[in-house]
Design an enzyme around this catalytic site. Structure first.
Site, PDB file in Angstrom:
ATOM      1  N   ALA A   1       3.461  -2.915  -5.059  1.00 33.32           N
ATOM      2  CA  ALA A   1       2.125  -3.157  -4.506  1.00 33.32           C
ATOM      3  C   ALA A   1       1.800  -2.099  -3.463  1.00 33.32           C
ATOM      4  O   ALA A   1       2.705  -1.454  -2.925  1.00 33.32           O
ATOM      5  CB  ALA A   1       2.083  -4.527  -3.820  1.00 33.32           C
TER       6      ALA A   1
ATOM      7  N   SER B   1       2.122 -13.443  -0.651  1.00 37.19           N
ATOM      8  CA  SER B   1       2.224 -13.151   0.780  1.00 37.19           C
ATOM      9  C   SER B   1       1.550 -14.204   1.644  1.00 37.19           C
ATOM     10  O   SER B   1       0.498 -14.748   1.278  1.00 37.19           O
ATOM     11  CB  SER B   1       1.552 -11.797   1.031  1.00 37.19           C
ATOM     12  OG  SER B   1       1.303 -11.622   2.399  1.00 37.19           O
TER      13      SER B   1
ATOM     14  N   GLU C   1      -0.135 -13.469   4.014  1.00 37.59           N
ATOM     15  CA  GLU C   1      -1.445 -12.894   4.339  1.00 37.59           C
ATOM     16  C   GLU C   1      -2.558 -13.594   3.546  1.00 37.59           C
ATOM     17  O   GLU C   1      -3.716 -13.570   3.939  1.00 37.59           O
ATOM     18  CB  GLU C   1      -1.403 -11.381   4.049  1.00 37.59           C
ATOM     19  CG  GLU C   1      -2.624 -10.587   4.466  1.00 37.59           C
ATOM     20  CD  GLU C   1      -2.836 -10.425   5.969  1.00 37.59           C
ATOM     21  OE1 GLU C   1      -1.902 -10.639   6.764  1.00 37.59           O
ATOM     22  OE2 GLU C   1      -3.972 -10.079   6.346  1.00 37.59           O
TER      23      GLU C   1
ATOM     24  N   TYR D   1      -6.175  -6.658   1.216  1.00 41.23           N
ATOM     25  CA  TYR D   1      -4.816  -6.916   0.705  1.00 41.23           C
ATOM     26  C   TYR D   1      -4.637  -8.408   0.414  1.00 41.23           C
ATOM     27  O   TYR D   1      -4.121  -8.786  -0.638  1.00 41.23           O
ATOM     28  CB  TYR D   1      -3.795  -6.443   1.741  1.00 41.23           C
ATOM     29  CG  TYR D   1      -2.367  -6.876   1.464  1.00 41.23           C
ATOM     30  CD1 TYR D   1      -1.548  -6.157   0.589  1.00 41.23           C
ATOM     31  CD2 TYR D   1      -1.828  -8.004   2.094  1.00 41.23           C
ATOM     32  CE1 TYR D   1      -0.245  -6.567   0.348  1.00 41.23           C
ATOM     33  CE2 TYR D   1      -0.529  -8.414   1.853  1.00 41.23           C
ATOM     34  CZ  TYR D   1       0.258  -7.692   0.978  1.00 41.23           C
ATOM     35  OH  TYR D   1       1.551  -8.102   0.734  1.00 41.23           O
TER      36      TYR D   1
HETATM   37  P1  NAP Z   1       7.212  -1.779   0.132  1.00 38.24           P
HETATM   38  O1  NAP Z   1       8.461  -1.399   0.860  1.00 38.24           O
HETATM   39  O2  NAP Z   1       5.911  -1.230   0.592  1.00 38.24           O
HETATM   40  O3  NAP Z   1       7.432  -1.403  -1.408  1.00 38.24           O
HETATM   41  C1  NAP Z   1       6.356  -1.345  -2.300  1.00 38.24           C
HETATM   42  C2  NAP Z   1       6.867  -0.815  -3.631  1.00 38.24           C
HETATM   43  O4  NAP Z   1       5.761  -0.743  -4.555  1.00 38.24           O
HETATM   44  C3  NAP Z   1       7.456   0.600  -3.563  1.00 38.24           C
HETATM   45  O5  NAP Z   1       8.569   0.672  -4.420  1.00 38.24           O
HETATM   46  C4  NAP Z   1       6.314   1.458  -4.106  1.00 38.24           C
HETATM   47  O6  NAP Z   1       6.750   2.680  -4.663  1.00 38.24           O
HETATM   48  C5  NAP Z   1       5.795   0.535  -5.186  1.00 38.24           C
HETATM   49  N1  NAP Z   1       4.452   0.903  -5.643  1.00 38.24           N
HETATM   50  C6  NAP Z   1       3.331   1.036  -4.884  1.00 38.24           C
HETATM   51  N2  NAP Z   1       2.284   1.402  -5.661  1.00 38.24           N
HETATM   52  C7  NAP Z   1       2.759   1.505  -6.929  1.00 38.24           C
HETATM   53  C8  NAP Z   1       2.178   1.849  -8.175  1.00 38.24           C
HETATM   54  N3  NAP Z   1       0.871   2.176  -8.275  1.00 38.24           N
HETATM   55  N4  NAP Z   1       2.954   1.849  -9.278  1.00 38.24           N
HETATM   56  C9  NAP Z   1       4.281   1.533  -9.190  1.00 38.24           C
HETATM   57  N5  NAP Z   1       4.892   1.210  -8.038  1.00 38.24           N
HETATM   58  C10 NAP Z   1       4.138   1.199  -6.921  1.00 38.24           C
HETATM   59  O7  NAP Z   1       7.044  -3.381   0.100  1.00 38.24           O
HETATM   60  P2  NAP Z   1       8.121  -4.535   0.410  1.00 38.24           P
HETATM   61  O8  NAP Z   1       8.087  -4.827   1.869  1.00 38.24           O
HETATM   62  O9  NAP Z   1       9.392  -4.191  -0.263  1.00 38.24           O
HETATM   63  O10 NAP Z   1       7.418  -5.770  -0.296  1.00 38.24           O
HETATM   64  C11 NAP Z   1       7.649  -6.053  -1.678  1.00 38.24           C
HETATM   65  C12 NAP Z   1       6.505  -6.899  -2.213  1.00 38.24           C
HETATM   66  O11 NAP Z   1       6.436  -8.114  -1.464  1.00 38.24           O
HETATM   67  C13 NAP Z   1       5.132  -6.281  -2.101  1.00 38.24           C
HETATM   68  O12 NAP Z   1       4.366  -6.723  -3.199  1.00 38.24           O
HETATM   69  C14 NAP Z   1       4.555  -6.858  -0.816  1.00 38.24           C
HETATM   70  O13 NAP Z   1       3.138  -6.864  -0.867  1.00 38.24           O
HETATM   71  C15 NAP Z   1       5.132  -8.256  -0.883  1.00 38.24           C
HETATM   72  N6  NAP Z   1       5.360  -8.922   0.396  1.00 38.24           N
HETATM   73  C16 NAP Z   1       6.075  -8.308   1.379  1.00 38.24           C
HETATM   74  C17 NAP Z   1       6.323  -8.970   2.566  1.00 38.24           C
HETATM   75  C18 NAP Z   1       7.117  -8.328   3.663  1.00 38.24           C
HETATM   76  O14 NAP Z   1       7.046  -8.817   4.805  1.00 38.24           O
HETATM   77  N7  NAP Z   1       7.898  -7.299   3.396  1.00 38.24           N
HETATM   78  C19 NAP Z   1       5.831 -10.281   2.747  1.00 38.24           C
HETATM   79  C20 NAP Z   1       5.133 -10.880   1.710  1.00 38.24           C
HETATM   80  C21 NAP Z   1       4.901 -10.201   0.532  1.00 38.24           C
HETATM   81  P3  NAP Z   1       6.932   4.021  -3.743  1.00 38.24           P
HETATM   82  O15 NAP Z   1       8.340   3.919  -3.195  1.00 38.24           O
HETATM   83  O16 NAP Z   1       6.750   5.110  -4.719  1.00 38.24           O
HETATM   84  O17 NAP Z   1       5.886   3.973  -2.666  1.00 38.24           O
HETATM   85  O1  G4F Z   2       3.819  -5.088  10.542  1.00 35.68           O
HETATM   86  P1  G4F Z   2       2.440  -5.351  10.080  1.00 35.68           P
HETATM   87  O2  G4F Z   2       1.671  -4.192   9.554  1.00 35.68           O
HETATM   88  O3  G4F Z   2       2.538  -6.545   9.048  1.00 35.68           O
HETATM   89  P2  G4F Z   2       1.430  -7.506   8.401  1.00 35.68           P
HETATM   90  O4  G4F Z   2       0.063  -6.974   8.576  1.00 35.68           O
HETATM   91  O5  G4F Z   2       1.682  -8.890   8.923  1.00 35.68           O
HETATM   92  O6  G4F Z   2       1.792  -7.414   6.854  1.00 35.68           O
HETATM   93  C1  G4F Z   2       3.139  -7.516   6.397  1.00 35.68           C
HETATM   94  O7  G4F Z   2       3.443  -8.874   6.195  1.00 35.68           O
HETATM   95  C2  G4F Z   2       2.679  -9.518   5.147  1.00 35.68           C
HETATM   96  C3  G4F Z   2       3.130 -10.974   5.101  1.00 35.68           C
HETATM   97  O8  G4F Z   2       2.356 -11.725   6.007  1.00 35.68           O
HETATM   98  C4  G4F Z   2       2.962  -8.797   3.857  1.00 35.68           C
HETATM   99  F1  G4F Z   2       2.334  -9.417   2.824  1.00 35.68           F
HETATM  100  C5  G4F Z   2       2.494  -7.354   3.971  1.00 35.68           C
HETATM  101  O9  G4F Z   2       2.807  -6.664   2.758  1.00 35.68           O
HETATM  102  C6  G4F Z   2       3.250  -6.700   5.122  1.00 35.68           C
HETATM  103  O10 G4F Z   2       4.611  -6.615   4.746  1.00 35.68           O
HETATM  104  O11 G4F Z   2       1.562  -5.972  11.286  1.00 35.68           O
HETATM  105  C7  G4F Z   2       1.967  -7.149  11.953  1.00 35.68           C
HETATM  106  C8  G4F Z   2       1.023  -7.375  13.156  1.00 35.68           C
HETATM  107  C9  G4F Z   2      -0.453  -7.297  12.777  1.00 35.68           C
HETATM  108  O12 G4F Z   2      -1.157  -8.317  13.444  1.00 35.68           O
HETATM  109  C10 G4F Z   2      -0.890  -5.958  13.313  1.00 35.68           C
HETATM  110  O13 G4F Z   2      -2.278  -5.918  13.693  1.00 35.68           O
HETATM  111  O14 G4F Z   2       1.257  -6.320  14.089  1.00 35.68           O
HETATM  112  C11 G4F Z   2       0.001  -5.848  14.533  1.00 35.68           C
HETATM  113  N1  G4F Z   2       0.144  -4.472  15.022  1.00 35.68           N
HETATM  114  C12 G4F Z   2      -0.104  -4.056  16.285  1.00 35.68           C
HETATM  115  N2  G4F Z   2       0.057  -2.732  16.383  1.00 35.68           N
HETATM  116  C13 G4F Z   2       0.460  -3.397  14.292  1.00 35.68           C
HETATM  117  C14 G4F Z   2       0.407  -2.295  15.140  1.00 35.68           C
HETATM  118  N3  G4F Z   2       0.792  -3.264  12.979  1.00 35.68           N
HETATM  119  C15 G4F Z   2       1.091  -2.031  12.522  1.00 35.68           C
HETATM  120  N4  G4F Z   2       1.460  -1.886  11.219  1.00 35.68           N
HETATM  121  N5  G4F Z   2       1.053  -0.911  13.320  1.00 35.68           N
HETATM  122  C16 G4F Z   2       0.716  -0.997  14.651  1.00 35.68           C
HETATM  123  O15 G4F Z   2       0.657   0.015  15.355  1.00 35.68           O
END
Ligand code: NAP
Ligand code: G4F
Length: 340
Positions: free
Chosen positions: A87, A134, A136, A157
């Site tokens: 994603a 998520s 979110e 998102y």
């Molecule tokens: P991430 O580190 O950003 O990894 C995203 C992956 O998607 C990467 O392997 C990226 O490839 C691949 N990707 C992006 N665009 C693509 C495309 N067009 N075609 C094929 N692959 C593509 O995310 P993550 O933290 O591991 O999260 C994994 C999943 O869980 C995501 O769907 C995210 O939205 C969801 N999620 C994450 C969290 C969290 O807190 N981490 C929470 C809830 C849900 P590249 O390496 O080439 O960029």
């Molecule tokens: O670390 P964040 O960018 O995570 P966010 O927006 O919660 O999203 C992550 O968690 C989601 C699950 O709820 C996933 F689905 C999504 O893919 C991703 O993994 O930001 C967390 C908080 C936000 O409120 C943001 O406004 O931190 C605040 N923040 C403050 N300063 C910042 C910053 N976030 C980022 N990335 N960078 C800053 O400088």
């Protein structure tokens, strides 16, 4: 014969931990990788080459924008389980790239579901599917959030993830696909992307420790998140696909912290007061933000037998320690300051 799995997003944080988890359980793991310049295999490099490399890991070129490629990969991999993790996962970026985000994160999931359903119908054997949903999606719905909390997304998102969630439900109910929705709250690790706030803060604390002249710019310090540990969370994904019936599960720790709390832990660990080193930059504030996410994972505890292991404070200390090591390597290699 052991099971086989296809992971989209294998080069990301979760994909890399999930690949390790499945390989350790005897799976043959297929990964979808989009080719980019420069290559982005860093998180799985140890599985591709070197002493830990695995002959049970096979990588396939493909992109979520290319339905024919997805279909071909599903055929070639012929998996028992598909973990759809790929994603555009950055919420802030989704405000400046809404259409790309909807295409990749929303329609990409629809395309993947179609590829998997087609393969299941042609091969006439069950293929289980996991959708990386998520917290979110809950957006403006008050905490605590569970499987019955309404979705009120506050970002492109979040909207894209709601589309993917609903498409997964439709595939389950209309076509009998064994399709599960994980609704995962934030989860972090030393492999987190540098653009997310936990890694950004951990990295800055480590670098400012050696160079107090550097500054850290952040946006919203008041936001609260339920931050868990990524290796714990990928196990929940796997547990979902081992159930007798598909379902939807919230995965969370049930404990919430603010960005200020995060700063206290990371900077405190390296002996600094974050107030001396952090600036709020209005350009980093999102047009809309989610104030408070705190998950109720009662169903996951009861039905999946899943529990988080790692505490927030220990995880942030681990991430900060890792950044201290990285900063030392960087300084030895480059001998110069880098941008935070
Ligand atoms: P991430 O580190 O950003 O990894 C995203 C992956 O998607 C990467 O392997 C990226 O490839 C691949 N990707 C992006 N665009 C693509 C495309 N067009 N075609 C094929 N692959 C593509 O995310 P993550 O933290 O591991 O999260 C994994 C999943 O869980 C995501 O769907 C995210 O939205 C969801 N999620 C994450 C969290 C969290 O807190 N981490 C929470 C809830 C849900 P590249 O390496 O080439 O960029
Ligand atoms: O670390 P964040 O960018 O995570 P966010 O927006 O919660 O999203 C992550 O968690 C989601 C699950 O709820 C996933 F689905 C999504 O893919 C991703 O993994 O930001 C967390 C908080 C936000 O409120 C943001 O406004 O931190 C605040 N923040 C403050 N300063 C910042 C910053 N976030 C980022 N990335 N960078 C800053 O400088």
């Amino acid at each position: 014969m052991g099971k086989s799995a296809l992971i989209t997003g294998i080069t990301g944080q979760d994909g890399s931990y999930l690949a390790e988890f499945l390989l350790a359980r005897g799976y043959r793991v297929h990964g979808l990788v989009r080719r980019r310049s420069p290559a982005t295999l860093a998180r799985i490099a140890h599985l591709v080459e070197g002493p830990e490399r695995s002959s049970d890991l096979l990588l396939h070129d493909g992109d979520l924008g290319d339905p024919l490629a997805l279909r071909a990969i599903a055929e070639r991999a012929d998996p028992d389980e598909v973990y759809h993790l790929a994603a555009q996962s950055h919420v802030g970026l989704s405000f400046t790239q809404p259409e790309t985000t909807i295409q990749t994160t929303g329609l990409g999931a629809v395309r993947m579901l179609e590829a998997v359903r087609g393969h299941r119908d042609r091969s006439r054997r069950e293929v289980r599917y996991y959708q990386a949903g998520s917290s979110e999606m809950f957006g403006g719905s008050p905490a605590p959030q569970s499987e019955v909390t309404p979705f009120r997304p506050r970002s492109p998102y979040g909207c894209a993830k709601v589309l993917a969630h609903q498409a997964t439900l439709i595939a389950r109910e209309a076509y009998g696909l064994f399709a599960c929705n994980g609704i995962l709250f934030n989860h972090e690790s030393p492999r987190r992307g540098e653009e997310f706030v936990t890694r950004k803060v951990a990295r800055a604390a480590a670098r400012i420790r050696v160079d107090p002249a550097e500054r850290l710019a952040l946006g919203n310090l008041e936001a609260r998140r339920d931050w868990g540990y990524a290796p714990d969370f990928v196990e929940a994904m796997w547990r979902m696909l081992q159930q007798d019936a598909p379902g939807d599960w919230v995965v969370a720790t049930g404990v919430t912290h603010s960005v200020r709390d995060l700063l206290e832990v990371a900077f405190g660990h390296v002996g600094l007061d974050w107030r001396d080193h952090v600036d709020v930059d209005r350009a980093l504030l999102r047009p809309l933000d989610v104030d408070d996410l705190c998950g109720d994972a009662t169903r996951a505890r009861r039905e999946l037998g899943w529990r988080p292991r790692q505490r927030f404070e220990d995880m942030i200390v681990e991430m900060t320690e890792r950044e201290v090591e990285r900063a030392a390597i960087d300084d030895a290699t480059h001998g110069s300051r880098r941008e935070i």
